[in-house]
Design a protein around this motif. Structure first.
Motif, PDB file in Angstrom:
ATOM      1  N   LEU A  26      12.923  60.838  36.009  1.00 46.37           N
ATOM      2  CA  LEU A  26      12.426  61.095  34.651  1.00 46.37           C
ATOM      3  C   LEU A  26      10.907  60.918  34.544  1.00 46.37           C
ATOM      4  O   LEU A  26      10.212  61.829  34.086  1.00 46.37           O
ATOM      5  CB  LEU A  26      13.181  60.233  33.633  1.00 46.37           C
ATOM      6  N   PRO A 133      11.759  48.108  21.499  1.00 47.18           N
ATOM      7  CA  PRO A 133      10.547  48.701  20.938  1.00 47.18           C
ATOM      8  C   PRO A 133       9.665  49.351  22.014  1.00 47.18           C
ATOM      9  O   PRO A 133       9.939  49.218  23.205  1.00 47.18           O
ATOM     10  CB  PRO A 133       9.835  47.503  20.319  1.00 47.18           C
ATOM     11  N   VAL A 134       8.604  50.043  21.566  1.00 46.02           N
ATOM     12  CA  VAL A 134       7.657  50.641  22.525  1.00 46.02           C
ATOM     13  C   VAL A 134       6.252  50.070  22.303  1.00 46.02           C
ATOM     14  O   VAL A 134       5.255  50.690  22.653  1.00 46.02           O
ATOM     15  CB  VAL A 134       7.621  52.183  22.439  1.00 46.02           C
ATOM     16  N   HIS A 137       3.790  49.977  25.237  1.00 46.59           N
ATOM     17  CA  HIS A 137       3.222  51.284  25.578  1.00 46.59           C
ATOM     18  C   HIS A 137       2.008  51.554  24.669  1.00 46.59           C
ATOM     19  O   HIS A 137       0.946  51.966  25.123  1.00 46.59           O
ATOM     20  CB  HIS A 137       4.231  52.410  25.338  1.00 46.59           C
ATOM     21  N   PHE A 172       5.020  40.676  29.139  1.00 43.58           N
ATOM     22  CA  PHE A 172       6.227  40.606  29.992  1.00 43.58           C
ATOM     23  C   PHE A 172       6.378  41.962  30.665  1.00 43.58           C
ATOM     24  O   PHE A 172       5.700  42.930  30.304  1.00 43.58           O
ATOM     25  CB  PHE A 172       7.467  40.189  29.196  1.00 43.58           C
ATOM     26  N   THR A 314      19.176  44.465  35.324  1.00 38.90           N
ATOM     27  CA  THR A 314      20.017  44.526  34.125  1.00 38.90           C
ATOM     28  C   THR A 314      20.945  45.725  34.183  1.00 38.90           C
ATOM     29  O   THR A 314      22.052  45.695  33.641  1.00 38.90           O
ATOM     30  CB  THR A 314      19.146  44.546  32.846  1.00 38.90           C
ATOM     31  N   ILE A 337      17.020  40.406  30.073  1.00 36.98           N
ATOM     32  CA  ILE A 337      16.118  41.534  29.773  1.00 36.98           C
ATOM     33  C   ILE A 337      16.400  42.125  28.393  1.00 36.98           C
ATOM     34  O   ILE A 337      15.489  42.323  27.594  1.00 36.98           O
ATOM     35  CB  ILE A 337      16.258  42.664  30.836  1.00 36.98           C
ATOM     36  N   ARG A 341      23.438  43.355  25.262  1.00 40.95           N
ATOM     37  CA  ARG A 341      23.911  44.177  26.378  1.00 40.95           C
ATOM     38  C   ARG A 341      25.234  43.636  26.931  1.00 40.95           C
ATOM     39  O   ARG A 341      25.476  43.662  28.129  1.00 40.95           O
ATOM     40  CB  ARG A 341      22.858  44.267  27.485  1.00 40.95           C
TER      41      ARG A 341
HETATM   42  C1  UD1 Z   1      13.872  51.050  32.214  1.00 41.08           C
HETATM   43  C2  UD1 Z   1      15.079  51.794  32.728  1.00 41.08           C
HETATM   44  C3  UD1 Z   1      16.343  51.143  32.232  1.00 41.08           C
HETATM   45  C4  UD1 Z   1      16.352  49.663  32.604  1.00 41.08           C
HETATM   46  C5  UD1 Z   1      15.072  48.968  32.162  1.00 41.08           C
HETATM   47  C6  UD1 Z   1      14.951  47.532  32.659  1.00 41.08           C
HETATM   48  C7  UD1 Z   1      14.249  54.074  32.910  1.00 41.08           C
HETATM   49  C8  UD1 Z   1      14.298  55.471  32.401  1.00 41.08           C
HETATM   50  N1  UD1 Z   1      15.009  53.174  32.247  1.00 41.08           N
HETATM   51  O1  UD1 Z   1      13.914  51.123  30.794  1.00 41.08           O
HETATM   52  O2  UD1 Z   1      17.464  51.816  32.817  1.00 41.08           O
HETATM   53  O3  UD1 Z   1      17.456  49.032  31.977  1.00 41.08           O
HETATM   54  O4  UD1 Z   1      13.919  49.691  32.655  1.00 41.08           O
HETATM   55  O5  UD1 Z   1      15.032  47.511  34.028  1.00 41.08           O
HETATM   56  O6  UD1 Z   1      13.601  53.779  33.882  1.00 41.08           O
HETATM   57  N2  UD1 Z   1      10.089  46.113  25.652  1.00 41.08           N
HETATM   58  C9  UD1 Z   1       9.352  45.774  24.533  1.00 41.08           C
HETATM   59  N3  UD1 Z   1       8.308  46.568  24.206  1.00 41.08           N
HETATM   60  C10 UD1 Z   1       7.969  47.673  24.935  1.00 41.08           C
HETATM   61  C11 UD1 Z   1       8.716  47.987  26.069  1.00 41.08           C
HETATM   62  C12 UD1 Z   1       9.773  47.183  26.409  1.00 41.08           C
HETATM   63  O7  UD1 Z   1       9.639  44.789  23.866  1.00 41.08           O
HETATM   64  O8  UD1 Z   1       7.009  48.350  24.565  1.00 41.08           O
HETATM   65  C13 UD1 Z   1      11.216  45.243  26.060  1.00 41.08           C
HETATM   66  C14 UD1 Z   1      12.552  45.954  26.036  1.00 41.08           C
HETATM   67  O9  UD1 Z   1      13.133  45.951  24.746  1.00 41.08           O
HETATM   68  C15 UD1 Z   1      13.323  45.132  27.034  1.00 41.08           C
HETATM   69  C16 UD1 Z   1      12.258  44.764  28.070  1.00 41.08           C
HETATM   70  O10 UD1 Z   1      11.022  44.909  27.414  1.00 41.08           O
HETATM   71  O11 UD1 Z   1      13.808  43.971  26.428  1.00 41.08           O
HETATM   72  C17 UD1 Z   1      12.241  45.597  29.329  1.00 41.08           C
HETATM   73  O12 UD1 Z   1      12.258  46.955  28.994  1.00 41.08           O
HETATM   74  P1  UD1 Z   1      11.602  48.076  29.902  1.00 41.08           P
HETATM   75  O13 UD1 Z   1      11.388  47.561  31.276  1.00 41.08           O
HETATM   76  O14 UD1 Z   1      10.449  48.661  29.186  1.00 41.08           O
HETATM   77  O15 UD1 Z   1      12.771  49.154  29.938  1.00 41.08           O
HETATM   78  P2  UD1 Z   1      12.632  50.725  29.942  1.00 41.08           P
HETATM   79  O16 UD1 Z   1      11.420  51.155  30.653  1.00 41.08           O
HETATM   80  O17 UD1 Z   1      12.893  51.252  28.581  1.00 41.08           O
END
Ligand code: UD1
Length: 430
Positions: A26, A133-134, A137, A172, A314, A337, A341
């Motif tokens: 992706l 959340p994002v 990013h 984190f 996770t 994480i 879940r």
């Molecule tokens: C990616 C994977 C997903 C996997 C996850 C953790 C892809 C397409 N998906 O998801 O399958 O379960 O990594 O290994 O690669 N968070 C925030 N703010 C942000 C971004 C994340 O609070 O801006 C939090 C999330 O809610 C979560 C943690 O950080 O609790 C980790 O998430 P993240 O590593 O970003 O997961 P994804 O990239 O969405």
């Protein structure tokens, strides 16, 4: 909606090929937006999430060329090959109806902003596993000089004079934020340092592809990435790494039946501590030419905590829990994480599992046997955990809402039935 019917009890044995990693594919596809050159990706898995992202990229104006697919098959290679040409991108909006289907769509944000100076991306949906959340990013991109507003459910990002390198310290680890920022920084002016970056093999695969496209990145595989911006990237060819989550899921499917299978193309070096956790549960791994042999004669309870790579992923927590439901002794499984879940827990309990939830931990006490039941898949990995439980259960298990499974596992029922599982897809009656 399709269902999957499993009659448990068959011992798995045989050979299965592991497909390309969805979570590597992706972001790699999104990287095509960074250049006018053609990015050709091979070993892409044929999955619903890949099709969703193709549709998103096409509506941005990316041309997809799948001619390579036939020649790839003729050469005996598996997986899909796609050439992506983003020369004609004329739309920098990622609309809600596509983004809501898959959270990873937010990965178009960094590349669009870096190359075109603007992007409008719907806030994502995706699996119902917590709030997700994002903010990391967005804060990261702001550090690189982007102006970001939220408008009617959309992220509106602007960098009219281009992005500027800087230091981003993640509070984190986030896989997606690391990938978005790494892609954006390739075209920023000056040098960007990403501190506390994700080290997942999919992040490294993306970095290696970006380097082939002309990016200057150092520190891949460590928690500090340094990216020296360049004025432009060019096309490249890149094979997607094999899927480590599929690898371990299939290993657990074999193990729960006390079987033995060969996983072709598996990369044990990408499994991190998951391999130790599975070994502690009684699974044996031995390298074979071009892959990995998995066998198991007895399962024993073990404690597992999810962590960023190289910790236990996770994305394997639900499958590991299903595996441990019939192990001797107790196991403590802690999810660190994602919140929320554990939606597979009530479903596993309907099959006779003995599980107690305490906040972010689940105590699993091994039972003699599970019994088949009609169950509901709630997210992608939870669906796989129900399939694993079904393979071990006495009688028939009917897994509903299989579309979750189809987002991330290619031809799962074919792969498992080729190894002796009694598993069939019941097509939706219209
Ligand atoms: C990616 C994977 C997903 C996997 C996850 C953790 C892809 C397409 N998906 O998801 O399958 O379960 O990594 O290994 O690669 N968070 C925030 N703010 C942000 C971004 C994340 O609070 O801006 C939090 C999330 O809610 C979560 C943690 O950080 O609790 C980790 O998430 P993240 O590593 O970003 O997961 P994804 O990239 O969405």
């Amino acid at each position: 909606m399709d269902k999957i019917a499993i009659r448990g009890g068959n011992r798995l044995s045989g050979r299965v090929r592991v497909g390309g990693a969805k979570n590597a594919a992706l972001p790699l596809m999104c990287a095509s937006l960074l250049t006018e050159g053609t990015l050709t990706l091979s070993n892409l898995p044929r999955l619903a999430d890949i099709t969703t992202l193709m549709r998103l990229l096409v509506q941005h104006g990316v041309e997809m060329n799948m001619d390579g697919d036939e020649s790839c098959r003729a050469a005996g290679r598996q997986g899909l090959t796609i050439g992506m040409d983003a020369t004609g991108v004329n739309n920098t909006t990622a609309p809600y109806d596509l983004v809501r289907k898959m959270r990873a769509s937010v990965l178009v944000l960094g590349p669009l902003l870096a190359r075109f100076g603007n992007a409008r991306v719907s806030l994502p949906g995706g699996c119902a596993i917590g709030t997700r959340p994002v903010d990391l990013h967005l804060k990261g991109l702001q550090h690189l000089g982007a102006e970001i507003d939220l408008d009617q459910g959309y992220i509106v990002a602007k960098a009219p004079n281009g992005l500027q390198g800087g230091e981003v310290v993640f509070p984190f680890v986030s896989v997606g934020a690391t990938e978005n920022l790494m892609m954006a920084a390739t075209l920023a002016k000056g040098t960007t340092r990403l501190v506390n970056a994700a080290r997942e093999p999919e992040v490294t695969d993306l970095g290696e592809c970006l380097i082939k496209m002309g990016a200057k990145i150092s520190g891949l595989g460590t928690d500090t990435l340094e990216i020296e911006g360049v004025s432009g990237l060019h096309g490249a060819e890149h094979p997607v790494i094999p899927d480590r989550i599929e690898t371990a899921s299939l290993a657990m499917a074999a193990a729960v039946t006390r079987g033995e299978i060969d996983l072709i193309d598996a990369r044990p070096d990408h499994l991190g501590s998951a391999i130790e956790a599975m070994e502690a549960a009684g699974i044996n791994f031995s390298p074979i030419e071009g892959g990995l042999r998995v066998s198991c004669s007895e399962l024993v309870g073990t404690d597992v905590m999810t962590e960023p790579y190289p910790g236990f992923p996770t994305d394997l927590q639900a499958q590991m829990m299903a595996l441990l439901t019939t192990a001797s002794g107790a196991s403590m499984i802690t999810e660190s994480i994602f919140e929320n879940r554990f939606m597979h827990v009530p479903e596993l309990m309907r099959m006779g599992a003995n599980i107690n939830l305490h906040g972010r931990s689940a105590m699993v006490r091994g039972v003699e046997r599970l019994t088949g039941a009609e169950v509901m898949a709630t997210d992608l990995r939870a669906s796989m955990s129900l399939v694993i439980a079904g393979l071990a259960a006495e009688g028939e298990t009917l897994v509903n809402r299989v579309y979750h499974l189809d987002r991330g596992y290619e031809r799962l029922e074919e792969k498992l039935s080729a190894c002796g599982a009694d598993i069939t897809r019941i097509k939706e009656q219209s």
